[in-house]
Design an enzyme around this catalytic site. Structure first.
Site, short mmCIF file in Angstrom:
data_model
loop_
_atom_site.label_atom_id
_atom_site.label_comp_id
_atom_site.label_asym_id
_atom_site.label_seq_id
_atom_site.Cartn_x
_atom_site.Cartn_y
_atom_site.Cartn_z
N GLU A 437 0.73 -1.10 -0.08
CA GLU A 437 -0.18 0.04 0.04
C GLU A 437 0.97 1.20 -0.18
OE1 GLU A 437 -2.88 -0.41 -0.75
OE2 GLU A 437 -3.02 -2.67 -0.46
N GLU A 438 2.06 1.07 0.51
CA GLU A 438 3.04 2.42 0.33
C GLU A 438 3.56 2.69 -0.98
OE1 GLU A 438 3.68 4.64 2.70
OE2 GLU A 438 2.78 3.88 4.64
N SER A 439 4.10 1.57 -1.44
CA SER A 439 4.80 1.88 -2.68
C SER A 439 4.52 1.19 -3.99
CB SER A 439 6.14 1.64 -2.41
OG SER A 439 6.54 0.33 -2.13
#
Length: 560
Positions: A437-439
């Site tokens: 979900e971050e990158s």
């Protein structure tokens, strides 16, 4: 048409060579690239093909024809190349050719797609009818520094407004505020500018002025007006502002205030409506309605809301996550595009990498689900996790099979994840969920706030982790290294779990919103299902849901 008949003759001559037993498109391409000017005929032959060799041939021919002054033919070939496979290189060559042909408006359109690239920004300035138009395009394309350069000294109100937006984009808040104030003295009725001005004032901490700007923004400003009033402790005024707004977030905040005031029936009426809409707050509203109905003993109404809950919220209320419904796995196929890509990598050490990417990109434009999965799995085997993930996500929309889920939720950089997860006592499946979900598994990812790498760490936080906590060297450029970034991010997850008593949902929310904010927002909250409603950041609320959903899918795919 002169160039058409000339080239038709050349193609006719080249056809004599086509049926030689050793003729291979990429071998011919490689030989022709050693001396492009002497192999124009070969390029024309290859350009008739719809594969990667044809794409490269079109690009080379376009350059040759442009040097010969045959600009229209060059433009036609470049458009064909872009239809076949999208690339920055082809877009740039097309923009240059259009400019050379005197097609200014078309050239600007193509250059604009390449912003904030420096060459594109310079071309926009060169080709725009005036400085205001150039500044507007540059700001829209996030080329803020060039926009300021162009608009410097311009005194018209429109120039002042776009200069304010450029300064805001660069984070030069005080200067941007001055420019917004100048503009709004002339056009106080510009509600969009008032809204932007209010947001900047709020960011600068000047809340009273922000309230005035949001009020001047009319209906557009009601939600943010309410937020500021609420932060100032003026809850009744905030409620009034929220209730006048049609923004789902504003309606959500109104329901939260009503709930805190004990006006449960009024809050439930809003939650029910929001839960039935396609809005970003629908899941949150369904959860609040479910909990409130349950606490009032209205089990039938609670059950209706429970059916709307995403897996993350069902887990928060103590239910076991149910596996998603699956389509059958696509039939295993031997992908011709993958075979060609493997061959190119073996035969052409220098050019093979980019040629393989082009070949696969062209194949994906017309691929069926089985082909997309095969190409995605090829990328996964090579450790190109971002590409594999993107193809998995694409496939899930068409056919949610287990193989598609494994692409969309890969065990990327497994050795590093498992090593550091064991070292710091963190569930490796949580590390993958956060990373996803971050990158989206892109090691070079950089957010608008400056967070970097797979686990999206702010440089200041990463330095603190590395130097003060782990006692290891730190350099900002190392944050793009997967193993280094995963180590720091996994340690930080352990730190947050410890800070919040091992409560996973709290740690995940703090990873996005910051531990200090979370302590303020969730002070006194003990029941996990109540946590989302206390997260004052919309982004953090959504982030919590996304990461928990991903973590549950990872558990289903790979864990217990």
């Amino acid at each position: 048409m002169k160039w058409f008949f000339l080239t038709l003759g050349i193609v006719s001559l080249v056809l004599v060579l086509v049926f030689l037993p050793s003729a291979d498109s990429y071998d011919q391409l490689w030989r022709a690239l050693q001396d492009p000017e002497s192999h124009e005929g070969t390029f024309w032959y290859l350009a008739s093909q719809g594969n990667g060799a044809g794409w490269v041939a079109r690009m080379e021919l376009a350059k040759i024809l442009r040097r010969k002054g045959e600009i229209e033919a060059s433009i036609a070939l470049l458009r064909e190349a872009l239809e076949l496979y999208e690339s920055v290189e082809a877009r740039r060559e097309l923009a240059r050719a259009l400019e050379e042909a005197g097609k200014r408006s078309e050239a600007v359109r193509e250059w604009t797609k390449l912003l904030p690239d420096a060459e594109a920004a310079a071309a926009v300035v060169r080709l725009s009818p005036d400085k205001i138009a150039a500044g507007r395009t540059l700001v829209s394309g996030r080329a803020y520094s060039k926009a300021l350069e162009v608009l410097a000294g311009e005194k018209s109100p429109e120039a002042v407004l776009w200069r304010a937006r450029a300064l805001s984009g660069l984070g030069r808040t005080s200067e941007a505020l001055d420019e917004y104030a100048r503009y709004l003295r002339v056009f106080p009725g510009d509600t969009t500018a008032q809204l932007e001005y209010g947001q900047l004032l709020q960011r600068a901490g000047d809340l009273e002025k922000a309230v005035a700007a949001y009020r001047a923004a009319g209906p557009k400003g009601l939600y943010r007006w309410g937020l500021v009033l609420e932060s100032l402790g003026r809850g009744d005024e905030a409620l009034s502002a929220y209730q006048k707004s049609f923004d789902p977030e504003a309606r959500w905040r109104a329901a939260r205030i009503l709930e805190e005031k004990g006006r449960i029936s009024e809050a439930l009426a809003i939650y029910r409506k929001l839960a039935g809409k396609n809005a970003r707050v629908a899941d949150d509203a369904a959860l609040r309605a479910y909990l409130l109905y349950l606490r009032r003993g209205e089990k039938e109404l609670a059950q209706k809301m429970r059916e709307k809950l995403p897996p993350a919220f069902r887990w928060l209320v103590g239910e076991n996550a149910h596996p998603p419904s699956l389509s059958p796995d696509p039939w295993p196929i031997s992908s011709e595009a993958v075979k060609v890509a493997d061959s190119l990598l073996r035969r052409f050490p220098k050019e093979g990498q980019i040629w393989a990417q082009i070949e696969l990109g062209i194949a994906l434009r017309k691929a069926n689900v089985a082909e997309i999965v095969a190409i995605g799995e090829w990328y996964a085997k090579r450790g190109e996790w971002n590409r594999a993930y993107a193809l998995g996500v694409q496939t899930l929309r068409q056919s949610p099979s287990r193989r598609a889920y494994q692409l969309a939720y890969p065990q990327a950089w497994e050795e590093s994840v498992r090593k550091w997860a064991m070292e710091y006592g963190v569930d490796p499946l949580l590390v993958w969920a956060v990373m996803r979900e971050e990158s989206s598994f892109l090691p070079e990812a950089i957010s608008s706030s400056g967070a970097r790498g797979l686990m999206q760490l702010l440089p200041s936080t990463a330095r603190w982790i590395a130097e003060d906590q782990l006692r290891i060297p730190y350099r900002e450029e190392w944050l793009v290294d997967p193993d280094y970034n995963i180590r720091l991010g996994t340690w930080y997850l352990r730190y947050l779990l410890d800070q919040f008593g091992g409560k996973l949902a709290w740690a995940v929310a703090a990873y996005n919103g910051g531990p200090g904010n979370l302590r303020r927002w969730a002070a006194g909250v003990e029941n996990p299902p109540d946590l989302p409603a206390h997260l004052r950041s919309v982004e953090t609320r959504e982030y919590l849901t996304k990461v928990l959903n991903s973590w549950l899918i990872y558990r289903w795919l790979y864990g217990s």
